[in-house]
Design a protein around this motif. Structure first.
Motif, mmCIF file in Angstrom:
data_model
loop_
_atom_site.group_PDB
_atom_site.id
_atom_site.type_symbol
_atom_site.label_atom_id
_atom_site.label_comp_id
_atom_site.label_asym_id
_atom_site.label_seq_id
_atom_site.Cartn_x
_atom_site.Cartn_y
_atom_site.Cartn_z
ATOM 1 N N VAL A 187 0.835 -1.199 0.000
ATOM 2 C CA VAL A 187 0.000 0.000 0.000
ATOM 3 C C VAL A 187 0.871 1.250 0.000
ATOM 4 C CG1 VAL A 187 -1.914 -1.144 1.159
ATOM 5 C CG2 VAL A 187 -0.207 0.048 2.513
ATOM 6 N N ASN A 188 0.428 2.232 -0.788
ATOM 7 C CA ASN A 188 1.089 3.540 -0.860
ATOM 8 C C ASN A 188 2.578 3.438 -1.171
ATOM 9 O OD1 ASN A 188 -1.423 4.465 -0.148
ATOM 10 N ND2 ASN A 188 -0.879 4.853 1.984
ATOM 11 N N ASN A 189 2.934 2.374 -1.891
ATOM 12 C CA ASN A 189 4.327 2.175 -2.314
ATOM 13 C C ASN A 189 5.278 2.144 -1.121
ATOM 14 O OD1 ASN A 189 6.129 1.673 -4.440
ATOM 15 N ND2 ASN A 189 6.855 3.778 -4.410
ATOM 16 N N SER A 190 4.821 1.546 -0.019
ATOM 17 C CA SER A 190 5.645 1.463 1.180
ATOM 18 C C SER A 190 6.754 0.432 0.979
ATOM 19 C CB SER A 190 4.776 1.057 2.375
ATOM 20 O OG SER A 190 5.569 0.825 3.510
ATOM 21 N N HIS A 191 7.794 0.579 1.775
ATOM 22 C CA HIS A 191 8.908 -0.370 1.719
ATOM 23 C C HIS A 191 8.600 -1.646 2.504
ATOM 24 C CE1 HIS A 191 11.490 2.483 -0.301
ATOM 25 N NE2 HIS A 191 11.243 3.398 0.633
ATOM 26 N N ALA A 192 7.484 -1.700 3.173
ATOM 27 C CA ALA A 192 7.089 -2.883 3.941
ATOM 28 C C ALA A 192 5.584 -3.086 3.776
ATOM 29 C CB ALA A 192 7.458 -2.711 5.407
ATOM 30 N N PRO A 193 5.121 -4.330 3.885
ATOM 31 C CA PRO A 193 3.706 -4.608 3.634
ATOM 32 C C PRO A 193 2.815 -4.390 4.852
ATOM 33 C CG PRO A 193 4.857 -6.652 4.064
ATOM 34 C CD PRO A 193 5.893 -5.555 4.107
ATOM 35 N N VAL A 194 1.535 -4.275 4.579
ATOM 36 C CA VAL A 194 0.503 -4.238 5.604
ATOM 37 C C VAL A 194 -0.223 -5.582 5.576
ATOM 38 C CG1 VAL A 194 -1.642 -3.165 6.360
ATOM 39 C CG2 VAL A 194 0.222 -1.748 5.487
ATOM 40 N N VAL A 195 -0.445 -6.153 6.745
ATOM 41 C CA VAL A 195 -1.121 -7.445 6.852
ATOM 42 C C VAL A 195 -2.536 -7.210 7.354
ATOM 43 C CG1 VAL A 195 -1.104 -9.718 7.948
ATOM 44 C CG2 VAL A 195 1.057 -8.596 7.368
ATOM 45 N N LEU A 229 4.337 -4.856 8.856
ATOM 46 C CA LEU A 229 5.567 -5.617 9.006
ATOM 47 C C LEU A 229 6.772 -4.706 8.800
ATOM 48 C CD1 LEU A 229 4.861 -9.000 7.153
ATOM 49 C CD2 LEU A 229 4.422 -8.372 9.529
ATOM 50 N N PRO A 230 7.906 -5.025 9.414
ATOM 51 C CA PRO A 230 9.099 -4.176 9.243
ATOM 52 C C PRO A 230 9.700 -4.272 7.846
ATOM 53 C CG PRO A 230 9.609 -6.117 10.568
ATOM 54 C CD PRO A 230 8.122 -6.088 10.405
ATOM 55 N N GLN A 231 9.458 -5.393 7.166
ATOM 56 C CA GLN A 231 9.997 -5.562 5.817
ATOM 57 C C GLN A 231 9.227 -6.675 5.106
ATOM 58 O OE1 GLN A 231 14.083 -6.608 6.489
ATOM 59 N NE2 GLN A 231 13.619 -8.691 7.128
ATOM 60 N N TRP A 232 9.383 -6.750 3.793
ATOM 61 C CA TRP A 232 8.741 -7.797 3.019
ATOM 62 C C TRP A 232 9.402 -9.143 3.333
ATOM 63 C CZ3 TRP A 232 4.480 -7.759 -0.048
ATOM 64 C CH2 TRP A 232 3.940 -6.506 -0.360
ATOM 65 N N PRO A 233 8.614 -10.208 3.421
ATOM 66 C CA PRO A 233 9.193 -11.528 3.721
ATOM 67 C C PRO A 233 9.924 -12.158 2.543
ATOM 68 C CG PRO A 233 6.818 -11.705 3.434
ATOM 69 C CD PRO A 233 7.140 -10.239 3.392
ATOM 70 N N GLY A 234 9.871 -11.541 1.359
ATOM 71 C CA GLY A 234 10.547 -12.082 0.183
ATOM 72 C C GLY A 234 10.661 -11.028 -0.897
ATOM 73 N N ASP A 235 11.030 -11.477 -2.092
ATOM 74 C CA ASP A 235 11.217 -10.544 -3.203
ATOM 75 C C ASP A 235 9.912 -10.193 -3.919
ATOM 76 O OD1 ASP A 235 13.950 -10.499 -2.748
ATOM 77 O OD2 ASP A 235 14.319 -12.228 -4.058
#
Length: 334
Positions: free
Chosen positions: A268-276, A290-296
């Motif tokens: 969302v909103n081109n964030s560097h980490a996802p929202v769950v 989340l603090p960061q994406w769990p993968g690529d």
């Protein structure tokens, strides 16, 4: 600090009480408050050490056991007040055993929506016990069974000694087709810590719980009349959080009872980490960052477990809103 409420549910005769009785013999539930419907059902009379109140007892392990004599909200409020007054040990988590015919959704909604409980109690994990010998019949005859399975964060198969290997394998595949949650067996659970595997998305590392969702390996299932099915949606471009919230709110308002479960990992909103996001029927839990994406793979992924809802219409609704949900290319590159 908010206290985790873990829910153990399962259809009548599935083995919830047997499991709890075995776990109560140990010492790993000493920091837990157990809410049950009747003491006699669990068979803990021989473990009784001290009666704190007519509906509360203490076990040798230090576990606080309360019998629910009325509404869940009242039972929880009273328990928290007694804890604050020092009348019961300062438990750090609550375990609620539901009745065999309970739909977990109203329970979760009570915790999320009640102003007296919000901020004091949060949903940890929903654990559903499934009877290996009667699951197929219960699925066919009782909608509560499907609601319990769909709501689960962990699925425990009981009475495995009464089913052959082929039947167990078939049941495991069926459960996974309904809900891609971890599937264990009750005989593999030897302690309360194994049953209460943390606080779910409220744990110190929510990414571990998201990894258990196995969103990448989930596939949509074909429609069958009256059966639950899985609908998976993906979206390449970053989503606009406000527009997405409008779409999901409208969807749940119109079809909440037919959407048994929703889980999502969103860009969302081109964030560097996802929202769950995750929810059960009308009850949508607070989003977790989340603090960061769990993968690529940074695509947005949504998994719906639905019953009585045309997944083609669900997919079309998502596609119609796609332009509104997506950030403009310039915003996405900013």
């Amino acid at each position: 600090m908010s206290i985790a409420l873990n829910v153990i549910t399962g259809f009548l005769g599935s083995g919830k009480t047997t499991l709890l009785k075995r776990l109560l013999q140990g010492e790993t539930l000493g920091d837990t408050a157990l809410l049950i419907n009747e003491f006699g059902d669990v068979g803990i009379d021989h473990l009784l050490v001290e009666e704190v109140a007519p509906d509360t007892i203490l076990l040798p392990s230090g576990c606080v056991c309360c019998s629910i004599r009325g509404e869940l909200r009242d039972a929880l409020t009273d328990l928290l007040q007694r804890r604050a007054r020092g009348e019961v040990p300062a438990f750090r988590r609550i375990l609620l055993e539901t009745t065999g015919l309970a739909d977990p959704a109203p329970i979760l909604a009570t915790i999320n929506n009640d102003p007296h409980l919000r901020g004091r109690v949060h949903i940890g994990l929903v654990v559903t016990v499934v009877d290996a010998s009667h699951a197929a019949l219960q699925e066919r005859l009782h909608p509560e069974w499907m609601a319990q399975v769909a709501a689960a964060d962990r699925l425990l198969i009981s009475k495995t000694d009464l089913a052959d290997e082929d039947a167990l394998r078939t049941l495991q595949l069926r459960l996974h087709s309904i809900n891609p949650a971890p599937v264990l067996t009750t005989d593999s659970i030897q302690s309360g810590d194994q049953l209460l595997l943390g606080d779910g998305l409220h744990s110190s590392d929510p990414a571990q719980e998201v990894a258990r969702w196995q969103l990448m390996g989930v596939r949509s299932t074909p429609a069958r009349h009256g059966e639950a099915q899985v609908c998976c949606l993906t979206f390449e471009r970053p989503l606009d959080w406000v527009a997405f919230g409008v779409w999901l709110s409208m969807l749940l308002r119109c079809h909440g009872e037919r959407i048994l479960r929703v889980k999502g990992l969103l860009n969302v909103n081109n964030s560097h980490a996802p929202v769950v996001i995750h929810g059960v029927q009308h009850c949508l839990h607070a989003p977790v960052h989340l603090p960061q994406w769990p993968g690529d793979d940074h695509r947005s992924r949504l998994v719906f477990i639905v019953r009585g809802l045309d997944t083609a219409l669900l997919r079309r609704s998502f596609e119609v809103f796609s332009e509104r949900l997506a950030l403009a290319p310039r915003e996405a590159l900013a």
